[in-house]
Scaffold this motif. Sequence first.
Motif, PDB file in Angstrom:
ATOM      1  N   VAL A 160       0.857  -1.182   0.000  1.00 38.22           N
ATOM      2  CA  VAL A 160       0.000   0.000   0.000  1.00 38.22           C
ATOM      3  C   VAL A 160       0.894   1.234   0.000  1.00 38.22           C
ATOM      4  O   VAL A 160       1.687   1.435   0.924  1.00 38.22           O
ATOM      5  CB  VAL A 160      -0.930   0.000   1.229  1.00 38.22           C
ATOM      6  N   ASP A 161       0.776   2.039  -1.061  1.00 40.89           N
ATOM      7  CA  ASP A 161       1.620   3.232  -1.226  1.00 40.89           C
ATOM      8  C   ASP A 161       3.098   2.843  -1.180  1.00 40.89           C
ATOM      9  O   ASP A 161       3.883   3.345  -0.367  1.00 40.89           O
ATOM     10  CB  ASP A 161       1.305   4.273  -0.146  1.00 40.89           C
ATOM     11  N   ALA A 162       3.459   1.924  -2.097  1.00 41.66           N
ATOM     12  CA  ALA A 162       4.842   1.437  -2.118  1.00 41.66           C
ATOM     13  C   ALA A 162       5.839   2.544  -2.408  1.00 41.66           C
ATOM     14  O   ALA A 162       6.973   2.514  -1.924  1.00 41.66           O
ATOM     15  CB  ALA A 162       4.976   0.327  -3.158  1.00 41.66           C
ATOM     16  N   ASP A 163       5.443   3.563  -3.193  1.00 37.44           N
ATOM     17  CA  ASP A 163       6.337   4.677  -3.513  1.00 37.44           C
ATOM     18  C   ASP A 163       6.332   5.753  -2.434  1.00 37.44           C
ATOM     19  O   ASP A 163       7.064   6.731  -2.537  1.00 37.44           O
ATOM     20  CB  ASP A 163       5.939   5.304  -4.854  1.00 37.44           C
ATOM     21  N   GLN A 164       5.474   5.580  -1.423  1.00 38.85           N
ATOM     22  CA  GLN A 164       5.371   6.517  -0.299  1.00 38.85           C
ATOM     23  C   GLN A 164       5.161   7.948  -0.786  1.00 38.85           C
ATOM     24  O   GLN A 164       5.829   8.887  -0.396  1.00 38.85           O
ATOM     25  CB  GLN A 164       6.621   6.414   0.588  1.00 38.85           C
ATOM     26  N   ARG A 165       4.135   8.096  -1.634  1.00 41.58           N
ATOM     27  CA  ARG A 165       3.765   9.423  -2.127  1.00 41.58           C
ATOM     28  C   ARG A 165       2.637  10.049  -1.324  1.00 41.58           C
ATOM     29  O   ARG A 165       2.259  11.181  -1.559  1.00 41.58           O
ATOM     30  CB  ARG A 165       3.332   9.311  -3.593  1.00 41.58           C
ATOM     31  N   ALA A 166       2.030   9.268  -0.424  1.00 43.07           N
ATOM     32  CA  ALA A 166       0.869   9.772   0.303  1.00 43.07           C
ATOM     33  C   ALA A 166       1.145   9.813   1.802  1.00 43.07           C
ATOM     34  O   ALA A 166       0.274   9.529   2.620  1.00 43.07           O
ATOM     35  CB  ALA A 166      -0.343   8.899   0.018  1.00 43.07           C
ATOM     36  N   ALA A 167       2.355  10.193   2.182  1.00 45.78           N
ATOM     37  CA  ALA A 167       2.729  10.189   3.598  1.00 45.78           C
ATOM     38  C   ALA A 167       1.881  11.140   4.421  1.00 45.78           C
ATOM     39  O   ALA A 167       1.633  10.908   5.600  1.00 45.78           O
ATOM     40  CB  ALA A 167       4.212  10.540   3.737  1.00 45.78           C
ATOM     41  N   GLN A 168       1.449  12.256   3.816  1.00 46.32           N
ATOM     42  CA  GLN A 168       0.679  13.253   4.553  1.00 46.32           C
ATOM     43  C   GLN A 168      -0.820  12.998   4.509  1.00 46.32           C
ATOM     44  O   GLN A 168      -1.590  13.768   5.074  1.00 46.32           O
ATOM     45  CB  GLN A 168       0.975  14.642   3.962  1.00 46.32           C
ATOM     46  N   ASN A 169      -1.259  11.937   3.814  1.00 44.87           N
ATOM     47  CA  ASN A 169      -2.682  11.663   3.670  1.00 44.87           C
ATOM     48  C   ASN A 169      -3.138  10.774   4.824  1.00 44.87           C
ATOM     49  O   ASN A 169      -2.865   9.586   4.878  1.00 44.87           O
ATOM     50  CB  ASN A 169      -2.962  10.969   2.337  1.00 44.87           C
ATOM     51  N   ALA A 170      -3.843  11.393   5.778  1.00 45.22           N
ATOM     52  CA  ALA A 170      -4.334  10.643   6.930  1.00 45.22           C
ATOM     53  C   ALA A 170      -5.837  10.436   6.874  1.00 45.22           C
ATOM     54  O   ALA A 170      -6.455  10.024   7.857  1.00 45.22           O
ATOM     55  CB  ALA A 170      -3.958  11.365   8.224  1.00 45.22           C
ATOM     56  N   GLY A 171      -6.453  10.695   5.720  1.00 40.65           N
ATOM     57  CA  GLY A 171      -7.897  10.564   5.574  1.00 40.65           C
ATOM     58  C   GLY A 171      -8.326   9.143   5.305  1.00 40.65           C
ATOM     59  O   GLY A 171      -7.541   8.184   5.395  1.00 40.65           O
ATOM     60  N   GLU A 172      -9.609   8.987   4.925  1.00 31.59           N
ATOM     61  CA  GLU A 172     -10.174   7.663   4.672  1.00 31.59           C
ATOM     62  C   GLU A 172      -9.532   6.973   3.481  1.00 31.59           C
ATOM     63  O   GLU A 172      -9.549   5.752   3.385  1.00 31.59           O
ATOM     64  CB  GLU A 172     -11.681   7.774   4.457  1.00 31.59           C
ATOM     65  N   ASP A 173      -8.983   7.771   2.534  1.00 32.10           N
ATOM     66  CA  ASP A 173      -8.328   7.173   1.376  1.00 32.10           C
ATOM     67  C   ASP A 173      -6.820   7.098   1.554  1.00 32.10           C
ATOM     68  O   ASP A 173      -6.087   6.823   0.607  1.00 32.10           O
ATOM     69  CB  ASP A 173      -8.675   7.955   0.107  1.00 32.10           C
ATOM     70  N   GLY A 174      -6.323   7.356   2.755  1.00 35.84           N
ATOM     71  CA  GLY A 174      -4.893   7.267   3.024  1.00 35.84           C
ATOM     72  C   GLY A 174      -4.435   5.851   3.277  1.00 35.84           C
ATOM     73  O   GLY A 174      -5.239   4.937   3.529  1.00 35.84           O
ATOM     74  N   PRO A 175      -3.124   5.604   3.237  1.00 32.56           N
ATOM     75  CA  PRO A 175      -2.591   4.242   3.383  1.00 32.56           C
ATOM     76  C   PRO A 175      -2.964   3.578   4.700  1.00 32.56           C
ATOM     77  O   PRO A 175      -3.314   2.393   4.715  1.00 32.56           O
ATOM     78  CB  PRO A 175      -1.073   4.450   3.273  1.00 32.56           C
TER      79      PRO A 175
END
Length: 529
Positions: free
Chosen positions: A67-82
């Motif tokens: 899940v998010d192997a490239d770690q592009r969504a580190a700041q996404n803490a919402g329902e669609d976050g990792p």
Amino acid sequence: RSGEAGHGAPGMPPPAQRVTRGPKLIPGASVAGGRYRLLAAHGGSRGLVFWQALDIKLDREVALTFVDADQRAAQNAGEDGPQAILSRTLRLGRISSPGLARVLDVVRGSSGGIVVAEWTPGRSLREMAETRPSPIGAARAMASLAAATELTHRSGGALSIDHPDRVRISVAGDAVLAFPGTLADADVQSDVRGLGAMLYALMLARWPLGAPSNAITGAAAPSINVGGLRPADFTPAGVPVEPRAIRPEVPFEISAVAVRALEPHQGVRTAATLQHVLEQASVVDQKTEMLPSLRVGRAATPDGQSLADPGVRQVRSKRTLAMMAVLGTVIVLLLCLVGFWLANMLSGGGDSGPLSNQDLGFTTPATPSATYQGTNPPASGSVNGVPVSASNIVVYSPKGTPDNPSEARNVLGGSGVGWHTETYFQQFPALKPGIGLMATLPSGTKLTTVTVTSPSAGTQVEIRTSPTDLPTLDQTTVIARSALRAGTTKINIRNEQPAHYVLIWITKLANNGEQYQSAITDLTFTAAA
């Protein structure tokens, strides 16, 4: 000045934030602190990456979903976050079903993470679709995945059945969600559409849905091949071409449920409905129509025989021996009963009359004529009706493909060949509101009777008039109703209006055990003199 120590000298730009990099995913690499060694990539979907790996500690193969192997969504803490994706997927570990790979663990990282699930030996859905499996085998395989989906929905979750790379065909011939990962937009309706898409793809090796967008980064995926499958062909109405139109051997029930499951706001709405239809369809021949079972590293044999593991073969052998023992016992009992009956007959059964007058059970008693009067009383003046001939007759099916349209004209002229519907596994109107025959009569015909010859007792029909030869069902008018008996059923008409197009509309099929089918061998019409 101490408050400025962490910000550098005044007027100087802040230092660049360090970019966290994810692990390099290549065969042989170790992840999760060296616990898992990557073996082979198996595609991906919407920010998720699928791998086959080896659990070094327990020496077993596992399926890894990054899940998010490239770690592009580190700041996404919402329902669609990792982290939310990992939490939702972890709850799938409570579901036990052959159609869902069991979730063993979730490894959380600084940004993304890994879902660890049991490995599913067998083939990918694309690989199996390319072998052109039988439609019955495809239905049986997808019934397992539909059952797992229904269990998940009952528990309040969803599966995100959105991409063919997620699904594999096990050695037992079941379709399995091999790479779990529940995204934020997953719900009951999207899962049902996914089930329809997987069934469609398994039969035709075509993908009927567009390429999904990247749920984590928001990037749109190009409309090209999905999971190695070419896009499906679409009708002018914008719906995928029915599987029966491409593979005529596909049963109507399986073709219809695949297309109706793809409809977003109508059609099949629950996984339970789809599971029921597929299980009924696969009952026709579960033994010979299963998808070929596989072993890792081997291909299916040309004749489709099972290559199941030795343990599976041993269980089947024991089951076969048990069935043979039961069959042998039944045969011995039957022979004893036949011998007892013959002994009684030879020694006399108490009837001293000649054999020609004794009922030995080889003949059936005479039955009255099968002619049956319909439920409508005759109209005045209808007794002296004159026969009228239909100039044309066609199969009328406002929803779905017509059943055996080439046989329609067999019902005219008394040939005895007749026309029959397809075999259905659910009664009307589960997948169809009905089906019928549209006859063209001379203009101005005032019908008095319609006589239907049919072997299908219990069939319920309506006689309808139509303003055109291709109407909608709402444009037709009911002028009589009747239940058919085996033989000839005369339906009296109470209608003074002339009719040019007459529809014999079947609303209920004859029940043959767990199957439904009706036939009409002859149709005749009479009109007022």
